[in-house]
Design an enzyme around this catalytic site. Sequence first.
Site, PDB file in Angstrom:
ATOM      1  N   ASP A  78       6.309   0.880   6.607  1.00  0.00           N
ATOM      2  CA  ASP A  78       4.861   0.714   6.459  1.00  0.00           C
ATOM      3  C   ASP A  78       4.292   1.776   5.541  1.00  0.00           C
ATOM      4  OD1 ASP A  78       2.244  -0.139   6.846  1.00  0.00           O
ATOM      5  OD2 ASP A  78       2.017   0.905   8.747  1.00  0.00           O
ATOM      6  N   HIS A  85       0.832  -1.210   0.000  1.00  0.00           N
ATOM      7  CA  HIS A  85       0.000   0.000   0.000  1.00  0.00           C
ATOM      8  C   HIS A  85       0.861   1.254   0.000  1.00  0.00           C
ATOM      9  CE1 HIS A  85       0.293   1.062   4.353  1.00  0.00           C
ATOM     10  NE2 HIS A  85       0.266  -0.231   4.586  1.00  0.00           N
ATOM     11  N   GLU A 104      -4.869   1.977   2.510  1.00  0.00           N
ATOM     12  CA  GLU A 104      -4.961   0.848   3.444  1.00  0.00           C
ATOM     13  C   GLU A 104      -5.085   1.324   4.877  1.00  0.00           C
ATOM     14  OE1 GLU A 104      -3.480  -2.155   6.315  1.00  0.00           O
ATOM     15  OE2 GLU A 104      -2.626  -0.191   5.855  1.00  0.00           O
ATOM     16  N   GLU A 105      -4.411   2.407   5.218  1.00  0.00           N
ATOM     17  CA  GLU A 105      -4.292   2.825   6.609  1.00  0.00           C
ATOM     18  C   GLU A 105      -5.604   3.280   7.237  1.00  0.00           C
ATOM     19  OE1 GLU A 105      -1.974   2.110   8.365  1.00  0.00           O
ATOM     20  OE2 GLU A 105      -0.069   2.193   7.329  1.00  0.00           O
ATOM     21  N   ASP A 126       3.205  -6.265   3.540  1.00  0.00           N
ATOM     22  CA  ASP A 126       2.828  -5.154   4.412  1.00  0.00           C
ATOM     23  C   ASP A 126       3.223  -5.444   5.853  1.00  0.00           C
ATOM     24  OD1 ASP A 126       1.745  -2.801   5.386  1.00  0.00           O
ATOM     25  OD2 ASP A 126      -0.310  -3.559   5.440  1.00  0.00           O
TER      26      ASP A 126
END
Length: 453
Positions: free
Chosen positions: A288, A276, A322-323, A350
Amino acid sequence: MKKSLLALIFCSFSAFAQDSDSLVIRKIYNEILSKGDAYKTLTHLSKKIGPRLSGSEGAAKAVQYTKKVMEDYGFERVFLQDVMVPHWVRGQKETAFIEAGKQKINVPIAALGGSIATPAAGIKAEVIEVKNFEELEALGTEKVKGKIVLFNRPMDPTKVNTFEAYSGAVNQRGNGASQAAKYGAVGAIVRSMTTLQDDNPHTGGMRYATGVPMIPTAAISTNGANLLSKMLKENPKLQFYFKQSCESLPDAPSHNVVGEIKGTEKPDEIIVVGGHLDSWDLAEGAQDDGAGCVQSIEVLRALKALGIKPKRTIRVVMFMNEENGLRGGTKYADLAKQNNEKHIAAIESDNGGFTPRGFGMVGTDAQIAKVAVYKNLLSAYDLKEIGRGGGGADIGPLGQQGTLLIGFKPDSQRYFDFHHAKTDTLEAVNERELNLGAASMAALVYLLDKYGL
């Protein structure tokens, strides 16, 4: 699964996967370990672009940058998928302090993504400490109303797999504010999701329940949580103050970034590898999930550089959001269904760019058994954890379409030292470990493409 089926799959694979596959996998590792571009791409993503929260200027720049990287590598097709994403902004840096009599001690906090702001003057109130929602319920409205709730359940340090420890603690971050609000709390403070004891608050997503008042919520550093807990035992009437100015703006347009190499024999069968592109706003998002993004791009770069022409279409996807919403993964799956695409497998990275350990899978027994027979080839590269496990959030929606979901598993011990904190920078990533991860994923893609499912 019946032993006969496992034996049949193994014999079928063994008849073809001998020295030739070992040689190709060795070439993949040699190419990436000696000529890999992943760290160079991650350096630009981290240092030249930086934080990439959905809806931000950084996210938009990252879309254009990764699209250009894929185009420059000469992938056969590179395109964008439109997706509307949440647009939450942090605003001015948060402030917080513990007040006990004449004593004021500043502590580090960070608003949780999706939270509302405090009033302009901030909030100051007494504190109630709980470890879980059951303790909160037992206290009830009489003891909670008008106070700030401190959710102070640590990640379990006895769990060897830190993702298991994270799963056992993270519900207080996601749902804590609404749970506290049910009993009249005016704010919620949540212990950071990390086993590290330091002064860095770790942000992350939260959500408000329907029909419950919205109250501001923030993460506090582990040192700050320990101090507040200690002082509460000494003085239960102390007060906590915090101020934050975050807000949610209207949804913003953004994109998934997709690149592919068309299959020569079965182009309608697609294998996806991705990460992501968005990251939290406190740091560079190197672990991340910048690491997962550049590893995924490197898979296609290496296959192309080695002249490997896949039987099936290999596609790399930079998922957006995604977060704090998963809009990119959902949109990708919706478009796949709409376009009648057949995704046989999807691999997501991820979990950081640390030393590879293996792959976790979500799928049928037959699908998982088919991949499990690759252990003999992959164990030579220390990829020994291959079996059922987690797939990945972005590829998750593809599971409803029968796709085998595969999560790349690096060593988990240090990931939550950096996860969602200001320390998630390029300096936290080891180039060799990053390249080993990319090579691991490329090797699995090669095998999945050659033998299918």
